[in-house]
Design a protein around this motif. Sequence first.
Motif, PDB file in Angstrom:
ATOM      1  N   THR A 102      58.762  17.209 -34.303  1.00 42.60           N
ATOM      2  CA  THR A 102      58.858  15.955 -35.049  1.00 42.60           C
ATOM      3  C   THR A 102      57.616  15.790 -35.916  1.00 42.60           C
ATOM      4  O   THR A 102      56.582  16.418 -35.669  1.00 42.60           O
ATOM      5  CB  THR A 102      58.968  14.759 -34.095  1.00 42.60           C
ATOM      6  N   PRO A 103      57.671  14.931 -36.924  1.00 44.50           N
ATOM      7  CA  PRO A 103      56.498  14.722 -37.788  1.00 44.50           C
ATOM      8  C   PRO A 103      55.440  13.810 -37.185  1.00 44.50           C
ATOM      9  O   PRO A 103      54.423  13.537 -37.820  1.00 44.50           O
ATOM     10  CB  PRO A 103      57.105  14.100 -39.044  1.00 44.50           C
ATOM     11  N   HIS A 104      55.640  13.331 -35.951  1.00 40.25           N
ATOM     12  CA  HIS A 104      54.695  12.389 -35.352  1.00 40.25           C
ATOM     13  C   HIS A 104      53.297  12.999 -35.264  1.00 40.25           C
ATOM     14  O   HIS A 104      53.126  14.172 -34.911  1.00 40.25           O
ATOM     15  CB  HIS A 104      55.133  11.984 -33.944  1.00 40.25           C
ATOM     16  N   THR A 105      52.296  12.188 -35.578  1.00 43.56           N
ATOM     17  CA  THR A 105      50.899  12.591 -35.451  1.00 43.56           C
ATOM     18  C   THR A 105      50.295  11.963 -34.199  1.00 43.56           C
ATOM     19  O   THR A 105      50.907  11.087 -33.575  1.00 43.56           O
ATOM     20  CB  THR A 105      50.082  12.141 -36.669  1.00 43.56           C
ATOM     21  N   VAL A 106      49.087  12.399 -33.833  1.00 45.54           N
ATOM     22  CA  VAL A 106      48.383  11.787 -32.710  1.00 45.54           C
ATOM     23  C   VAL A 106      48.201  10.294 -32.964  1.00 45.54           C
ATOM     24  O   VAL A 106      48.380   9.463 -32.062  1.00 45.54           O
ATOM     25  CB  VAL A 106      47.012  12.468 -32.492  1.00 45.54           C
ATOM     26  N   GLU A 107      47.864   9.940 -34.191  1.00 49.33           N
ATOM     27  CA  GLU A 107      47.668   8.524 -34.532  1.00 49.33           C
ATOM     28  C   GLU A 107      48.965   7.736 -34.333  1.00 49.33           C
ATOM     29  O   GLU A 107      48.942   6.603 -33.839  1.00 49.33           O
ATOM     30  CB  GLU A 107      47.183   8.394 -35.976  1.00 49.33           C
ATOM     31  N   ASP A 108      50.099   8.340 -34.707  1.00 51.48           N
ATOM     32  CA  ASP A 108      51.394   7.670 -34.510  1.00 51.48           C
ATOM     33  C   ASP A 108      51.625   7.370 -33.031  1.00 51.48           C
ATOM     34  O   ASP A 108      52.044   6.265 -32.655  1.00 51.48           O
ATOM     35  CB  ASP A 108      52.539   8.552 -35.018  1.00 51.48           C
ATOM     36  N   ILE A 109      51.359   8.377 -32.189  1.00 48.16           N
ATOM     37  CA  ILE A 109      51.582   8.221 -30.749  1.00 48.16           C
ATOM     38  C   ILE A 109      50.675   7.142 -30.181  1.00 48.16           C
ATOM     39  O   ILE A 109      51.097   6.285 -29.394  1.00 48.16           O
ATOM     40  CB  ILE A 109      51.341   9.555 -30.016  1.00 48.16           C
ATOM     41  N   LEU A 110      49.400   7.170 -30.569  1.00 46.86           N
ATOM     42  CA  LEU A 110      48.448   6.197 -30.046  1.00 46.86           C
ATOM     43  C   LEU A 110      48.770   4.783 -30.513  1.00 46.86           C
ATOM     44  O   LEU A 110      48.596   3.818 -29.774  1.00 46.86           O
ATOM     45  CB  LEU A 110      47.028   6.571 -30.446  1.00 46.86           C
ATOM     46  N   THR A 111      49.245   4.668 -31.748  1.00 51.84           N
ATOM     47  CA  THR A 111      49.624   3.354 -32.260  1.00 51.84           C
ATOM     48  C   THR A 111      50.801   2.785 -31.467  1.00 51.84           C
ATOM     49  O   THR A 111      50.806   1.610 -31.082  1.00 51.84           O
ATOM     50  CB  THR A 111      50.003   3.446 -33.750  1.00 51.84           C
ATOM     51  N   LYS A 112      51.791   3.648 -31.202  1.00 51.21           N
ATOM     52  CA  LYS A 112      52.943   3.195 -30.419  1.00 51.21           C
ATOM     53  C   LYS A 112      52.524   2.860 -28.996  1.00 51.21           C
ATOM     54  O   LYS A 112      52.955   1.847 -28.426  1.00 51.21           O
ATOM     55  CB  LYS A 112      54.026   4.277 -30.411  1.00 51.21           C
ATOM     56  N   ALA A 113      51.656   3.704 -28.414  1.00 48.66           N
ATOM     57  CA  ALA A 113      51.180   3.444 -27.047  1.00 48.66           C
ATOM     58  C   ALA A 113      50.408   2.137 -26.986  1.00 48.66           C
ATOM     59  O   ALA A 113      50.509   1.387 -26.019  1.00 48.66           O
ATOM     60  CB  ALA A 113      50.307   4.599 -26.573  1.00 48.66           C
ATOM     61  N   SER A 114      49.641   1.854 -28.027  1.00 46.87           N
ATOM     62  CA  SER A 114      48.861   0.615 -28.066  1.00 46.87           C
ATOM     63  C   SER A 114      49.776  -0.593 -27.979  1.00 46.87           C
ATOM     64  O   SER A 114      49.479  -1.567 -27.287  1.00 46.87           O
ATOM     65  CB  SER A 114      48.029   0.564 -29.350  1.00 46.87           C
ATOM     66  N   GLY A 115      50.906  -0.527 -28.664  1.00 49.76           N
ATOM     67  CA  GLY A 115      51.843  -1.632 -28.605  1.00 49.76           C
ATOM     68  C   GLY A 115      52.495  -1.765 -27.245  1.00 49.76           C
ATOM     69  O   GLY A 115      52.636  -2.861 -26.712  1.00 49.76           O
ATOM     70  N   LEU A 116      52.868  -0.634 -26.657  1.00 51.72           N
ATOM     71  CA  LEU A 116      53.529  -0.669 -25.356  1.00 51.72           C
ATOM     72  C   LEU A 116      52.601  -1.133 -24.246  1.00 51.72           C
ATOM     73  O   LEU A 116      53.021  -1.777 -23.295  1.00 51.72           O
ATOM     74  CB  LEU A 116      54.074   0.723 -25.010  1.00 51.72           C
ATOM     75  N   LEU A 117      51.309  -0.774 -24.380  1.00 58.59           N
ATOM     76  CA  LEU A 117      50.361  -1.076 -23.312  1.00 58.59           C
ATOM     77  C   LEU A 117      49.493  -2.278 -23.626  1.00 58.59           C
ATOM     78  O   LEU A 117      48.477  -2.509 -22.985  1.00 58.59           O
ATOM     79  CB  LEU A 117      49.480   0.151 -23.052  1.00 58.59           C
ATOM     80  N   SER A 118      49.866  -3.032 -24.639  1.00 58.42           N
ATOM     81  CA  SER A 118      49.173  -4.280 -25.000  1.00 58.42           C
ATOM     82  C   SER A 118      47.725  -4.062 -25.406  1.00 58.42           C
ATOM     83  O   SER A 118      46.912  -4.970 -25.328  1.00 58.42           O
ATOM     84  CB  SER A 118      49.240  -5.274 -23.833  1.00 58.42           C
ATOM     85  N   GLY A 119      47.361  -2.830 -25.801  1.00 60.02           N
ATOM     86  CA  GLY A 119      46.026  -2.578 -26.333  1.00 60.02           C
ATOM     87  C   GLY A 119      44.912  -2.620 -25.327  1.00 60.02           C
ATOM     88  O   GLY A 119      43.747  -2.716 -25.677  1.00 60.02           O
ATOM     89  N   GLY A 120      45.218  -2.574 -24.031  1.00 62.56           N
ATOM     90  CA  GLY A 120      44.173  -2.656 -23.020  1.00 62.56           C
ATOM     91  C   GLY A 120      43.468  -1.341 -22.788  1.00 62.56           C
ATOM     92  O   GLY A 120      43.707  -0.354 -23.475  1.00 62.56           O
ATOM     93  N   GLU A 121      42.592  -1.303 -21.766  1.00 61.85           N
ATOM     94  CA  GLU A 121      41.802  -0.106 -21.514  1.00 61.85           C
ATOM     95  C   GLU A 121      42.658   1.080 -21.125  1.00 61.85           C
ATOM     96  O   GLU A 121      42.261   2.225 -21.297  1.00 61.85           O
ATOM     97  CB  GLU A 121      40.781  -0.371 -20.405  1.00 61.85           C
TER      98      GLU A 121
END
Length: 394
Positions: free
Chosen positions: A303-322
């Motif tokens: 897929t064309p997903h980048t590391v930044e794409d994954i981290l951005t999506k993870a940030s939303g799912l995990l509410s941006g916490g530690e």
Amino acid sequence: MTKRPSQLLFILFAILMSAMPAGAGEPDDFAGRADREAPIANEAINAVLNVLLDEALADANASKSSCSVEVLKRRMFYAFDRNFPEFLGALRHTAYKYIAGPREPDASALKPYVSKHRFMWTETFKVKTKSGEHMIGLDKIDHFFGHGYLNWIAGAGGTTANQNEILKLNHDQESGPWGLKTTNVKSYADLSANHLGVSFWKNLVDGPEPHVVCKNGKFVLSRKFDLFKYLDASVDETINCSSFASAESLTGFLAHAKNMNSTCPVSKSTCQALTKSRPGNLGVLTLHPLCRGLKHDQLEVPTPHTVEDILTKASGLLSGGENLIPFWFNRNNGGEMKTKAGAIHKIPDPPPRQVSSGPLMQATVEVAPPGWKIDVEAKEAPLHQDTEKSRTAK
């Protein structure tokens, strides 16, 4: 406007990840399966994990908060943190003689076909799970605890994300920068280990039989932890097959499996039986199409997903916490831990194995991989290769 610590943490980690390769561990389960004399490693692996559990409880009990579940979860996550956690180093010492197949990356015939193989390779063990004897790469234990934790807090842990969303995130990782785009391999066994790990975290302090209970203001283990009651055939890459990004990698993989007198899946019935407990998207996102009875050539387009794409999506799912960070880089070699595990649990040496001939010559205990000198009578192994200097240890 001043940035919140979690925002700064995300930015810092995104910069870090852009400068280094992401990826999942890549074991050689086919060579492990062909190592017929490999002993069952359940006891050795569980011993190290229980020492880590004991230490996490001791740390949590040392805090000022009596039986604080939040403190316990934090201590547990640090104890079982992702990518090169302490227990991997400990297992490479304590359970060295239990390894099935190659002992270091250069000894694996898959080396030419897996990108960044030296950095990503992990050892394989033969274990008994609730569905029989299977091969398991050490990276699956890492996925079980690390990714399982993130999946739990994002889905089953009560945040706004549901489990399907986090499984899709896992899938995006393997289809992109943590798999097909880096190592050329998409491991469905990794995806399954992520899913299975959620149950451990759900049962840590909750449920009808929690692992940890509070007694007299202190956390105590209700029973010894057994990892293999949670695992099944889906974490075995010879059953829950992988896909590849290039025809060259797939050709090399198939030739290696054939050379090990095997194919994938090694048992179609075992593979397909997994679908009974994984309906709908759960099966699609954790089981290879071959397990689901579909025709598949084991080639997939990254897929064309980048590391930044994954981290951005993870940030939303995990509410941006530690807990946003999907990697904690801790290269502890496990020396202290292996001493504790050996002393506390008295892990026995496995029976001596015979030197094999032919394609498995490098997949036996007694044969030293290139650059190593192994004393087969030694009670512990040389350090896992991280530097040129460590290659000639002992």
